[in-house]
Design an enzyme around this catalytic site. Sequence first.
Site: not given
Length: 552
Positions: A76, A221, A240, A258, A262-263, A277, A343
Amino acid sequence: MLHHLWKYTYNTSKALPLEQLTRWGLHNTTVVRNASTPELYEIAAMDPLSPDPDTRQGSISSTGAMVAYSGRRTGRSPKDKRIVLDEQTEQEIWWGDVNIPIPKKSHNLLEQIALQFLNTRPRLFVVDGYAGWDLHSRLKIRVFCTRAYHALFMQNMLIKPTNEELKRDFSDDVDFHIFNAGPMSAPKLVEGVGSDTCVSVNLTDKKMVILGTQYAGEMKKGVFGVTHYMLPKQGILTLHSSANEGVNGDVTLLFGLSGTGKTTLSADPKRKLIGDDEHGWSDQGIFNIEGGCYAKCVDLTYEKEPEIYNAVKFGAVLENVEFINKESRVVDYHNISITENTRVSYPLDFIPGAKNPAVGNHPKNILFLTCDAYGVLPPVSLLTPEQAMYHFISGYTAKVAGTEMGVKEPVATFSACFGEAFLPLHPTLYATMLAAKMKEHGTKCWLINTGWSGGKYGIGKRMSLKNTRSIIDAIHSGELANGEFDNFEVFNLQIPKRATGVPDQMLHPKNTWTNKTEFDKTLRNLGEKFKKNFQKYQSKASEEVINAGPKI
């Protein structure tokens, strides 16, 4: 030739009324609307290279995923995001480094440049989809783009309408339009444009223009930012976060920047995934905003993340990856020669056990994950509603600095609401909504440190995944909420005295440090960093929330 697949015909079920194209100044005669996945694969294989000289021709991986390249921009471009300043947004938007204003006349000029580009390309893709699984509040989104990879990406990330829903909800106008002319550079001479990349959002007219970047995440996003603006006006808190659900219907929200895990922690084999997400919290409960996942691929292995690894198949989009060799088309997930931000995008139903529809009850627990590289925060602590607001607004984690000059000290990172880059409104608005919903539904909020114990980075050790999972299991079972607590100095947090599967000594971080004096000093220093960061939010925070921070 596949030309018959692309030609726009007005008597088909996929036809878009001509007036909807001409209304926006679009007159490309080769329109592909809501194409099937095989169609998009075939078109992508035959597409000529993008006008961007840095864009590579895509291909297909050995497991059947579409492989695409985004050119110069592989992530981004937050410094190039703009929001139109007008009478409506002037008093609403949280203006500053996150939300940079652009005059409406400049946006209109960028839109005209984007439309000219879309009109002159070999074909125009149209993707229709919903943002939000909640039937009462979901937004109808329409995307115009020129690359098959972008079309498949958004078909994965938006919630796909049925044929009946397409006829009913998308035959007329929609709630928001995206004009993705990413291969075309933005003109730097336009007032408010800072580079040859610009993502300009007109919230009043409900349109977004993308120029100068082909990174697909800008669309994802961009939609999230729009929901952050539109849904709170309906009383819906946008978050988020990831979300999962236990066998008894108990929902947990997980927040974390990051590197916090979390994932990994969201993918709990004992619980169903609601989403990874973006979520909304309405009067009915939690719902996923997206129809798919957009996961990082760097160092991806089956052993570490089997669900994501197995999702890389036909219908998924791999972005900016390299192959072990061109003949086999086997992806080298360790190769970061293009970018570390490799990704994969795939539909939510590629994950076994994912909920469909992706909705859940009001959350029973909220987990704020932080990777504290200073090693002074407890592995787990219970927050009051006011502390939850404070730590939600703070959005803390710590990262280890690069070692180019031999620097190995931790670096504190703060991101309001654990997603500052996507917030059009002031963080205190979302924090106030969070506290109100927590109080209304009796939701517990926990701060979980997945970082270091026994010392800072370089001295202590990283918390084991086993211990962190044991802590989360104890939260889900109710063991921690029903147990006894000690007070944690400076931050005034409540630390459980016991957690099954975790050594008691670990629960208070000071016990794990050899040098207690150094611990006290490091803890106070971290508290000062929190206080300094929070100063920029104090003008709109209540006295109770300000007092919920560290006491030095």
